[in-house]
Design a protein around this motif. Structure first.
Motif, PDB file in Angstrom:
ATOM      1  N   ALA A 103      81.215 -61.130  28.969  1.00  0.00           N
ATOM      2  CA  ALA A 103      81.581 -59.823  28.412  1.00  0.00           C
ATOM      3  C   ALA A 103      81.182 -58.763  29.432  1.00  0.00           C
ATOM      4  O   ALA A 103      80.051 -58.765  29.927  1.00  0.00           O
ATOM      5  CB  ALA A 103      80.877 -59.557  27.082  1.00  0.00           C
ATOM      6  N   TYR A 134      81.673 -54.416  30.478  1.00  0.00           N
ATOM      7  CA  TYR A 134      81.923 -53.132  29.820  1.00  0.00           C
ATOM      8  C   TYR A 134      82.031 -52.004  30.852  1.00  0.00           C
ATOM      9  O   TYR A 134      81.340 -52.027  31.879  1.00  0.00           O
ATOM     10  CB  TYR A 134      80.748 -52.761  28.907  1.00  0.00           C
ATOM     11  CG  TYR A 134      80.252 -53.826  27.964  1.00  0.00           C
ATOM     12  CD1 TYR A 134      79.482 -54.899  28.407  1.00  0.00           C
ATOM     13  CD2 TYR A 134      80.515 -53.734  26.594  1.00  0.00           C
ATOM     14  CE1 TYR A 134      79.008 -55.857  27.527  1.00  0.00           C
ATOM     15  CE2 TYR A 134      80.030 -54.690  25.707  1.00  0.00           C
ATOM     16  CZ  TYR A 134      79.280 -55.738  26.184  1.00  0.00           C
ATOM     17  OH  TYR A 134      78.812 -56.697  25.308  1.00  0.00           O
ATOM     18  N   SER A 156      86.338 -59.424  27.319  1.00  0.00           N
ATOM     19  CA  SER A 156      85.692 -60.633  26.837  1.00  0.00           C
ATOM     20  C   SER A 156      86.492 -61.822  27.359  1.00  0.00           C
ATOM     21  O   SER A 156      87.701 -61.911  27.090  1.00  0.00           O
ATOM     22  CB  SER A 156      85.654 -60.621  25.305  1.00  0.00           C
ATOM     23  OG  SER A 156      84.979 -61.739  24.812  1.00  0.00           O
ATOM     24  N   GLN A 204      76.256 -61.690  27.500  1.00  0.00           N
ATOM     25  CA  GLN A 204      76.896 -62.898  27.017  1.00  0.00           C
ATOM     26  C   GLN A 204      77.952 -62.494  26.000  1.00  0.00           C
ATOM     27  O   GLN A 204      77.760 -61.537  25.249  1.00  0.00           O
ATOM     28  CB  GLN A 204      75.858 -63.824  26.380  1.00  0.00           C
ATOM     29  CG  GLN A 204      74.858 -64.354  27.373  1.00  0.00           C
ATOM     30  CD  GLN A 204      73.811 -65.227  26.716  1.00  0.00           C
ATOM     31  OE1 GLN A 204      73.993 -65.718  25.600  1.00  0.00           O
ATOM     32  NE2 GLN A 204      72.701 -65.430  27.402  1.00  0.00           N
ATOM     33  N   ALA A 205      79.049 -63.210  25.947  1.00  0.00           N
ATOM     34  CA  ALA A 205      80.131 -62.854  25.036  1.00  0.00           C
ATOM     35  C   ALA A 205      79.857 -63.419  23.649  1.00  0.00           C
ATOM     36  O   ALA A 205      78.895 -64.146  23.437  1.00  0.00           O
ATOM     37  CB  ALA A 205      81.446 -63.388  25.581  1.00  0.00           C
ATOM     38  N   GLY A 206      80.721 -63.064  22.700  1.00  0.00           N
ATOM     39  CA  GLY A 206      80.583 -63.628  21.360  1.00  0.00           C
ATOM     40  C   GLY A 206      79.784 -62.752  20.439  1.00  0.00           C
ATOM     41  O   GLY A 206      78.883 -63.199  19.761  1.00  0.00           O
ATOM     42  N   GLY A 207      80.097 -61.440  20.424  1.00  0.00           N
ATOM     43  CA  GLY A 207      79.359 -60.537  19.550  1.00  0.00           C
ATOM     44  C   GLY A 207      78.320 -59.756  20.327  1.00  0.00           C
ATOM     45  O   GLY A 207      77.943 -60.140  21.427  1.00  0.00           O
ATOM     46  N   ALA A 208      77.843 -58.657  19.758  1.00  0.00           N
ATOM     47  CA  ALA A 208      76.886 -57.785  20.461  1.00  0.00           C
ATOM     48  C   ALA A 208      75.472 -58.140  20.042  1.00  0.00           C
ATOM     49  O   ALA A 208      74.708 -57.306  19.609  1.00  0.00           O
ATOM     50  CB  ALA A 208      77.198 -56.335  20.171  1.00  0.00           C
ATOM     51  N   ARG A 209      75.107 -59.433  20.143  1.00  0.00           N
ATOM     52  CA  ARG A 209      73.761 -59.840  19.745  1.00  0.00           C
ATOM     53  C   ARG A 209      72.905 -60.227  20.924  1.00  0.00           C
ATOM     54  O   ARG A 209      71.865 -60.825  20.774  1.00  0.00           O
ATOM     55  CB  ARG A 209      73.852 -61.011  18.758  1.00  0.00           C
ATOM     56  CG  ARG A 209      74.289 -60.561  17.395  1.00  0.00           C
ATOM     57  CD  ARG A 209      74.180 -61.674  16.367  1.00  0.00           C
ATOM     58  NE  ARG A 209      74.307 -61.123  15.044  1.00  0.00           N
ATOM     59  CZ  ARG A 209      73.427 -61.298  14.069  1.00  0.00           C
ATOM     60  NH1 ARG A 209      72.363 -62.043  14.281  1.00  0.00           N
ATOM     61  NH2 ARG A 209      73.620 -60.760  12.894  1.00  0.00           N
ATOM     62  N   THR A 210      73.369 -59.938  22.121  1.00  0.00           N
ATOM     63  CA  THR A 210      72.541 -60.214  23.283  1.00  0.00           C
ATOM     64  C   THR A 210      72.444 -58.955  24.117  1.00  0.00           C
ATOM     65  O   THR A 210      73.300 -58.080  24.035  1.00  0.00           O
ATOM     66  CB  THR A 210      73.116 -61.341  24.143  1.00  0.00           C
ATOM     67  OG1 THR A 210      74.398 -60.920  24.630  1.00  0.00           O
ATOM     68  CG2 THR A 210      73.284 -62.616  23.350  1.00  0.00           C
ATOM     69  N   GLU A 211      71.390 -58.878  24.928  1.00  0.00           N
ATOM     70  CA  GLU A 211      71.148 -57.669  25.674  1.00  0.00           C
ATOM     71  C   GLU A 211      72.241 -57.440  26.699  1.00  0.00           C
ATOM     72  O   GLU A 211      72.817 -58.385  27.236  1.00  0.00           O
ATOM     73  CB  GLU A 211      69.792 -57.730  26.355  1.00  0.00           C
ATOM     74  CG  GLU A 211      69.674 -58.775  27.433  1.00  0.00           C
ATOM     75  CD  GLU A 211      68.293 -58.789  28.053  1.00  0.00           C
ATOM     76  OE1 GLU A 211      67.523 -59.710  27.717  1.00  0.00           O
ATOM     77  OE2 GLU A 211      68.003 -57.908  28.870  1.00  0.00           O
ATOM     78  N   ALA A 212      72.493 -56.156  26.950  1.00  0.00           N
ATOM     79  CA  ALA A 212      73.434 -55.761  27.981  1.00  0.00           C
ATOM     80  C   ALA A 212      72.648 -55.346  29.217  1.00  0.00           C
ATOM     81  O   ALA A 212      71.624 -54.672  29.126  1.00  0.00           O
ATOM     82  CB  ALA A 212      74.303 -54.605  27.488  1.00  0.00           C
TER      83      ALA A 212
END
Lengths: 114, 110
Positions: free
Chosen positions: A31, A33, A50, A95-103
């Motif tokens: 992912a 941005y 993504s 990491q892709a697959g939702g915004a549950r990992t740090e950017a």
């Protein structure tokens, strides 16, 4: 390597110019941005890629054109910008697959449109 | 979408004083992340909260997620000059979307 590298760091361009901002990461993130940040304001989401496909375009004017040539690279092509587009442009990856990992953010490109 | 509001917008403290910033959403959040941006720098991830009522600590920083998952707070104990910067909460969404709150700028003087 936990770095996101953006080039150039600074860019001054005229309203008739065409330029590109580049972003690179080697963390295996799928992912990526683009954010725009004006002084004393929060980063404002522009685009999300993504798995190398554009998944979110936050109604950004067509003078901004994103491109994701491969899983490590993200470009932002600029054409016929306006002075109000002057801002800090931040690239990020996660990491892709939702915004549950740090950017992870790059240092940004400070753009001035004259 | 609804913006996440943070208060205060700005706070100036003397070194050694405590500091708290609050993040409020009108809708239930699936998760909340906190970032710090130093002057002239880029956002750096601090923590992520996922569970209702969750509390996490990192040295002098304490993060809380509200029971209703609509608000969150960051508390810094005994601030230092190295804490200067803007603190953003950010809400996660679908399709890897991450939306930042309005931010709280912290100034610390000796």
């Amino acid at each position: 390597d936990t770095e996101v590298t953006q080039t150039p760091k600074h860019l001054v361009m005229g309203m008739t110019n065409k330029k590109s901002l580049k972003c690179e990461q080697h963390m295996g993130h799928r992912a990526m941005y683009w954010y725009k940040q004006k002084a004393k304001k929060p980063p404002e989401l522009m685009f999300v890629y993504s798995y190398e496909k554009l998944s979110i375009n936050e109604s950004v004017p067509s003078r901004f054109s994103p491109e994701c040539p491969n899983s490590s690279l993200l470009n932002l092509h600029l054409h016929a910008l306006q002075p109000e587009d002057s801002a800090l442009y931040l690239c990020a990856s996660s990491q892709a697959g939702g915004a549950r990992t740090e950017a992870f953010f790059g240092q940004g490109t400070r753009l001035t449109v004259v | 979408g609804q913006q996440v509001m943070q208060i205060p917008q700005y706070q100036h403290v003397q070194e050694g004083e405590d500091f708290t910033t609050y993040c409020n959403s009108s809708t239930t959040l699936s998760n909340i992340q906190w970032y710090k941006q130093r002057p002239g720098g880029h956002p750096v991830f601090l923590i992520q909260l996922v569970k209702s009522g969750e509390v996490k600590k990192q040295k002098r920083l304490t993060f809380q997620f509200g029971e209703a998952k609509k608000n969150s707070s960051l508390h810094i104990t005994a601030t230092q000059t190295t804490d200067v910067g803007t603190y953003f909460c950010a809400k996660g969404g679908t399709a890897s979307k991450l939306t930042f709150g309005t931010g709280t700028r912290l100034q610390v003087t000796l």
